[in-house]
Motif scaffolding. Structure first.
Motif, short mmCIF file in Angstrom:
data_model
loop_
_atom_site.label_atom_id
_atom_site.label_comp_id
_atom_site.label_asym_id
_atom_site.label_seq_id
_atom_site.Cartn_x
_atom_site.Cartn_y
_atom_site.Cartn_z
N MET A 45 -2.27 -8.77 -3.92
CA MET A 45 -2.36 -9.07 -5.34
C MET A 45 -3.35 -10.20 -5.59
SD MET A 45 0.59 -10.47 -7.95
CE MET A 45 0.66 -12.08 -7.15
N PRO A 67 -3.71 -5.77 -11.05
CA PRO A 67 -3.16 -6.08 -9.72
C PRO A 67 -1.93 -6.99 -9.79
CG PRO A 67 -5.32 -7.09 -10.00
CD PRO A 67 -5.09 -6.21 -11.18
N HIS A 68 -1.87 -7.84 -10.81
CA HIS A 68 -0.70 -8.71 -10.99
C HIS A 68 0.54 -7.85 -11.24
CE1 HIS A 68 2.03 -11.35 -13.31
NE2 HIS A 68 1.58 -12.28 -12.50
N GLN A 70 0.83 -4.65 -10.47
CA GLN A 70 1.07 -3.84 -9.28
C GLN A 70 1.78 -4.67 -8.21
OE1 GLN A 70 0.48 -0.41 -8.89
NE2 GLN A 70 1.86 -0.84 -7.19
N GLY A 71 1.45 -5.96 -8.12
CA GLY A 71 2.15 -6.84 -7.19
C GLY A 71 3.63 -6.92 -7.52
N ARG A 123 -1.03 2.57 -2.75
CA ARG A 123 -0.41 1.31 -2.36
C ARG A 123 0.73 1.53 -1.38
NH1 ARG A 123 -2.70 -3.27 -4.95
NH2 ARG A 123 -0.73 -4.16 -4.42
#
Length: 140
Positions: A45, A67-68, A70-71, A123
């Motif tokens: 991330m 990405p935040h 997704q993290g 992922r």
């Protein structure tokens, strides 16, 4: 750091599961897997969020927030795999759904195509860090 270098680092992390710090080695196996998976998710991330400016605030916002979010999804999946608290397991499920919806909304706002319906497009690394362990207290 290049994407190739990052991929090599993550691959090595998966290939060398026996290497752990003394502190990690003293943890229960499920906690070791959770800790390692969480570290991978956080590193991924943070790396994905460090992008040069595009020159457009809206684009930069989405490029960092995707990405935040997704993290958060990756960490919620780890909670589902290793957690025991029923309230937190339900919350983790909600996080996956809500963060995914927010990623889709941001992508649509910029006219970008939606990603695949899977909560983890591309992922699977976090999911491959260890076998799934079910806890009798919270699983059928």
């Amino acid at each position: 750091m290049s994407q190739k270098a990052i991929g090599v680092i993550y691959a090595l992390a998966l290939l060398l599961p026996g290497i752990a710090t003394a502190e990690q080695a003293s943890l229960p196996v499920a906690e070791q897997h959770f800790t390692r998976g969480n570290a991978i998710a956080m590193d991924r991330m943070m790396t994905a969020m460090h992008l040069p400016s595009s020159g457009d605030v809206d684009t930069d916002f989405v490029n960092m927030m995707e990405p935040h979010h997704q993290g958060a999804i990756d960490m919620a999946i780890l909670q589902l795999r290793y957690g025991r608290n029923p309230k937190l397991l339900r919350l983790a499920q909600e996080i996956i759904v809500e963060q995914r919806q927010e990623i889709d909304a941001m992508r649509l706002a910029l006219g970008r195509p939606l990603l695949s319906p899977s909560p983890l497009p591309g992922r699977q690394l976090v999911l491959q860090t260890a076998p799934i362990h079910y806890h009798a207290e919270s699983r059928p």
